[in-house]
Design a protein around this motif. Structure first.
Motif, PDB file in Angstrom:
ATOM      1  N   GLY A  76       0.776  -1.230   0.000  1.00  0.00           N
ATOM      2  CA  GLY A  76       0.000   0.000   0.000  1.00  0.00           C
ATOM      3  C   GLY A  76       0.806   1.277   0.000  1.00  0.00           C
ATOM      4  O   GLY A  76       0.277   2.344   0.339  1.00  0.00           O
ATOM      5  N   HIS A 106      -2.667  -9.300  -1.708  1.00  0.00           N
ATOM      6  CA  HIS A 106      -3.567  -8.158  -1.596  1.00  0.00           C
ATOM      7  C   HIS A 106      -3.901  -7.940  -0.128  1.00  0.00           C
ATOM      8  O   HIS A 106      -3.642  -8.797   0.724  1.00  0.00           O
ATOM      9  N   TRP A 119      -6.327  -3.090  -1.647  1.00  0.00           N
ATOM     10  CA  TRP A 119      -5.206  -2.751  -2.515  1.00  0.00           C
ATOM     11  C   TRP A 119      -4.365  -3.994  -2.770  1.00  0.00           C
ATOM     12  O   TRP A 119      -4.508  -5.011  -2.095  1.00  0.00           O
ATOM     13  N   LEU A 127     -10.038  -7.314  -5.310  1.00  0.00           N
ATOM     14  CA  LEU A 127     -10.179  -5.972  -4.741  1.00  0.00           C
ATOM     15  C   LEU A 127     -11.629  -5.492  -4.777  1.00  0.00           C
ATOM     16  O   LEU A 127     -11.964  -4.457  -4.198  1.00  0.00           O
ATOM     17  N   THR A 136      -3.481  -2.365  -7.654  1.00  0.00           N
ATOM     18  CA  THR A 136      -3.585  -1.046  -7.039  1.00  0.00           C
ATOM     19  C   THR A 136      -2.543  -0.960  -5.938  1.00  0.00           C
ATOM     20  O   THR A 136      -2.556  -1.773  -5.003  1.00  0.00           O
ATOM     21  N   THR A 138      -1.967   1.571  -3.822  1.00  0.00           N
ATOM     22  CA  THR A 138      -2.388   2.315  -2.634  1.00  0.00           C
ATOM     23  C   THR A 138      -3.840   1.952  -2.326  1.00  0.00           C
ATOM     24  O   THR A 138      -4.596   1.561  -3.229  1.00  0.00           O
ATOM     25  N   PRO A 139      -4.263   2.051  -1.078  1.00  0.00           N
ATOM     26  CA  PRO A 139      -5.637   1.689  -0.704  1.00  0.00           C
ATOM     27  C   PRO A 139      -6.675   2.525  -1.442  1.00  0.00           C
ATOM     28  O   PRO A 139      -6.555   3.748  -1.551  1.00  0.00           O
ATOM     29  N   LYS A 140      -7.690   1.838  -1.961  1.00  0.00           N
ATOM     30  CA  LYS A 140      -8.800   2.494  -2.642  1.00  0.00           C
ATOM     31  C   LYS A 140     -10.108   2.028  -2.000  1.00  0.00           C
ATOM     32  O   LYS A 140     -10.251   0.876  -1.613  1.00  0.00           O
TER      33      LYS A 140
END
Length: 343
Positions: A76, A106, A119, A127, A136, A138-140
């Motif tokens: 992340g 993940h 992420w 995800l 991804t 970075t955290p979304k």
């Protein structure tokens, strides 16, 4: 306070927030536990989540730290670089996180205002954003998107190898990601790129869920244990080796209630009862060449030779950790990389 098992590593969290780890860490093996050093800004650590090759830690201020292998951005930090020491996940510092979870590559986090962030790898939709093969770093935020159903108030999360589960405050369970062997409990082996509600659980929903390699276990609020997914070694505990596409009740001959279930990341499951007795189903090493040394059990049976007063259990690829009420940590299984520590 708690134990945590990675693929070939182990970790323990003490009451005062210290974290110890041993086994395969950063490409090297160590039987001796080392104290994990956090940044000076970190508060007392209150939770650990061990992925296959990376670890997440949560402090009492709601900040998340990650370290280990950075493949697919699972740490992340906006890159795929490895980290040898804990580093704060800056994208979440304005949130108060209350739970973290880690899979093969993940990760996920749940905040105090019932939001879920994910992420890392997304090759199977793990995800929950409908996009495969786009990692991804970075955290979304997990959003409803095109999903026909969505957790109204998420209250718990867990990550399997390549899938994720979210339970809401009403006990309803949602899963997404890799559906191989029926791991999502949705009646098929299809992947689900968005959260989908799991049918077939009893009224009142679930109080705890555990995501394994390709199977899941759940504790029902009304009592009882359910399992589904890959059952090739009898790891679900249904007295056969047939995979299950939907939640199926598991019978334990335990005199006290089950308080925690652990779906291992490989071929095993653990069931911890309120009286401190631990039951196991499946195999320890999943190595048929070992013969009688690793005979699978297709129904949950008490693990012989364990100490009394077990209060926490964890499962790695081929090893298991147990924590007793006096703070002693025990391990059984494979220790090729030192993951069972020094005896």
């Amino acid at each position: 306070v708690a134990v945590c098992a990675g693929g070939y590593s182990s970790a323990a969290l003490t009451e005062d927030g210290r974290v110890y780890e041993w086994g395969l860490v950063e490409g090297s093996s160590a039987e001796a536990a080392r104290v994990v050093t956090f940044p000076e800004s970190a508060a007392r650590i209150i939770q650990l989540a061990c992925g296959s090759y990376h670890t997440l830690a949560l402090d009492e201020h709601g900040h998340v730290y990650s370290w280990g292998r950075g493949a697919h951005g699972c740490l992340g930090h906006g890159s795929i670089e490895d980290e040898s020491s804990p580093r704060v996940v800056t994208a979440l510092t304005r949130r108060r996180v209350v739970q973290v979870a880690a899979g093969f590559a993940h990760s996920a986090a749940l905040t105090d205002d019932h939001l879920v962030f994910t992420w890392g790898a997304s090759d199977r939709g793990q995800l929950g954003r409908g996009v495969k093969a786009v990692a991804t770093t970075t955290p979304k935020l997990l959003r409803a998107g095109q999903s026909a159903s969505f957790p109204s108030s998420p209250s718990a999360i867990c990550c399997g190898s390549r899938f994720t589960a979210v339970a809401d405050a009403a006990g309803e369970l949602f899963t997404f990601g890799a559906g191989a062997f029926g791991a999502l409990g949705l009646g098929s082996e299809e992947d689900a790129p968005f959260p989908v509600s799991v049918a077939g659980l009893p009224p009142g929903g679930v109080s705890q869920v555990s995501c394994g390699g390709d199977h899941m276990l759940a504790l029902a609020v009304a009592g009882g244990v359910y399992g589904w997914g890959w059952n090739g070694y009898g790891q679900i505990g249904l007295n056969d080796t047939t995979d299950r596409l939907n939640p199926t009740p598991i019978t334990l001959g335990a005199p006290s209630a089950v308080k925690k279930v652990v779906a291992g990341p490989y071929v095993s499951s653990l069931f911890l009862c309120a009286d401190g007795v631990t039951y196991r189903s499946g195999a320890v090493l999943g190595d048929e060449e070992l013969g009688a040394l690793d005979l699978p059990t297709h129904v949950p049976l008490p693990v012989d030779g364990l100490p009394a007063g077990v209060v926490d259990v964890a499962a790695g690829f081929r090893h298991f950790l147990l924590l007793t009420d006096v703070g002693a940590v025990y391990c059984f299984g494979d220790s090729t990389y030192g993951q069972c520590g020094q005896h």
